[in-house]
Design an enzyme around this catalytic site. Structure first.
Site, PDB file in Angstrom:
ATOM      1  N   HIS A 124      -3.140  34.432 -34.428  1.00 26.19           N
ATOM      2  CA  HIS A 124      -3.072  34.689 -32.981  1.00 26.19           C
ATOM      3  C   HIS A 124      -1.665  35.194 -32.645  1.00 26.19           C
ATOM      4  O   HIS A 124      -0.674  34.682 -33.166  1.00 26.19           O
ATOM      5  CB  HIS A 124      -3.384  33.416 -32.196  1.00 26.19           C
ATOM      6  CG  HIS A 124      -3.535  33.661 -30.719  1.00 26.19           C
ATOM      7  ND1 HIS A 124      -2.445  33.778 -29.881  1.00 26.19           N
ATOM      8  CD2 HIS A 124      -4.632  33.838 -29.948  1.00 26.19           C
ATOM      9  CE1 HIS A 124      -2.871  34.006 -28.647  1.00 26.19           C
ATOM     10  NE2 HIS A 124      -4.199  34.053 -28.662  1.00 26.19           N
ATOM     11  N   GLU A 126       0.326  34.873 -30.189  1.00 26.75           N
ATOM     12  CA  GLU A 126       1.306  33.886 -29.702  1.00 26.75           C
ATOM     13  C   GLU A 126       1.871  33.066 -30.861  1.00 26.75           C
ATOM     14  O   GLU A 126       3.072  32.763 -30.907  1.00 26.75           O
ATOM     15  CB  GLU A 126       0.648  32.955 -28.676  1.00 26.75           C
ATOM     16  CG  GLU A 126       1.638  31.931 -28.140  1.00 26.75           C
ATOM     17  CD  GLU A 126       0.981  30.875 -27.267  1.00 26.75           C
ATOM     18  OE1 GLU A 126      -0.011  31.173 -26.575  1.00 26.75           O
ATOM     19  OE2 GLU A 126       1.472  29.736 -27.287  1.00 26.75           O
TER      20      GLU A 126
END
Ligand code: SF4
Length: 314
Positions: A124, A126
């Site tokens: 991901h 992030e």
């Protein structure tokens, strides 16, 4: 059929800010404005900005020097920031301030001499960004089972941070497993999970208690939208992620009976309300009665724009 809407749902303050940043850079500098990764995980938003001159890229390597580039709401690693500088790009950081807070926390733990773990989903954006901001190797834990398999260097104290858009329940279980294996580990408890994720998970739980079916409007790659579907399903209600009204399948709307069916609708933090209203309209075409909105937390969080964009062009 009755349609019941969760409250709150849809855009959070970090997403609103990120979109506004791209709009203001376009206003000031004109097209093209390069955006590193999807500004937020929603194709409708991406296509809308693309139609106005944003160009989404997954590498900075080929951008002309002097270009405007916006880093997405999910944040980027220190290496990406350095590469932008090296290439002579003008970068504007649309990283959500709550993701930035996790970056700073990770750096603090590393400065304290701790071995750092991150609870989050591999790959991901992030997570990639936070791990690349910590300034030291970070050990990723994605599920409870990963804790037993950890092989950490000995002799250093431990700390963890978490992705902002995780399931509150899963994260509590992982943190409990970490504390059971490493009693001295420190971390922010579940505080890294942002207010918007927490509010939407509480709201979908309240929604699931009142309906026969939950539809979560959100992109397939939206972490918090996927978590909303999981929370509803975990509470025993059939739950589906739909990108827009065209994803609704007629067979979902049959049980227990069309005229008494209660359909709950919510949306992830990167989903515009226009897509929610399209889903509601599509349901109403299938004989839905009035739309009911549940009471819930009223959010008034706003994040400031970067100083250079704070004043709109007139
Ligand atoms: Fe920020 Fe939370 Fe929104 Fe992510 S979901 S952009 S962390 S407010």
């Amino acid at each position: 059929m009755q349609v019941v809407l969760a409250q709150p749902r849809g855009f959070c303050a970090g997403v609103t800010r990120a979109i506004e940043i791209v709009e203001r850079v376009l206003e000031r500098h004109g097209a093209p404005v390069y955006v590193f990764h999807e500004i937020v995980h929603n194709q409708w938003v991406v296509n809308d900005l693309r139609s106005r001159g944003a160009v989404f890229v997954d590498t900075l390597a080929h951008l002309p020097a002097g270009s405007q580039v916006v880093f997405s709401a999910h944040g980027v690693s220190a290496a990406v920031v350095a590469q932008a500088q090296h290439l002579g790009l003008h970068s504007v950081d649309a990283t959500c301030p709550l993701v930035n807070k996790v970056h700073q926390q990770a750096q603090r733990f590393v400065r304290q001499g701790r071995t750092l773990l991150m609870i989050g989903h591999a790959g991901h954006e992030e997570v990639v960004g936070t791990m690349g901001q910590a300034g030291a190797p970070v050990h990723l834990v994605s599920q409870v089972g990963d804790v037993a398999a950890l092989n950490l260097p000995t002799g250093k104290p431990l700390a963890y941070v978490t992705q902002t858009t995780l399931s509150l329940d899963d994260t509590r279980d992982i943190i409990a497993a970490l504390h059971a294996r490493y009693p001295d580990i420190v971390g922010p408890e579940v505080d890294d999970i942002c207010y918007a994720t927490q509010n939407r998970q509480v709201a979908v739980r309240a929604l699931a208690a009142q309906v026969d079916l939950v539809l979560v409007v959100g992109a397939r790659n939206s972490s918090n939208s996927n978590r909303l579907r999981e929370v509803a399903a975990h509470d025993g209600v059939p739950a589906h992620l739909v990108q827009d009204a065209s994803d609704i399948r007629p067979e979902w709307l049959r049980a227990p009976a069309l005229d008494t069916l209660r359909v709950g609708v919510t949306a992830g933090a990167s989903t515009p309300e226009v897509l929610v209203q399209e889903v509601v309209a599509a349901l109403r075409q299938r004989h839905a009665g009035p739309v009911v909105q549940l009471a819930g937390v009223r959010e008034d969080t706003r994040f400031r724009l970067p100083v250079q964009l704070a004043v709109p062009v007139v």
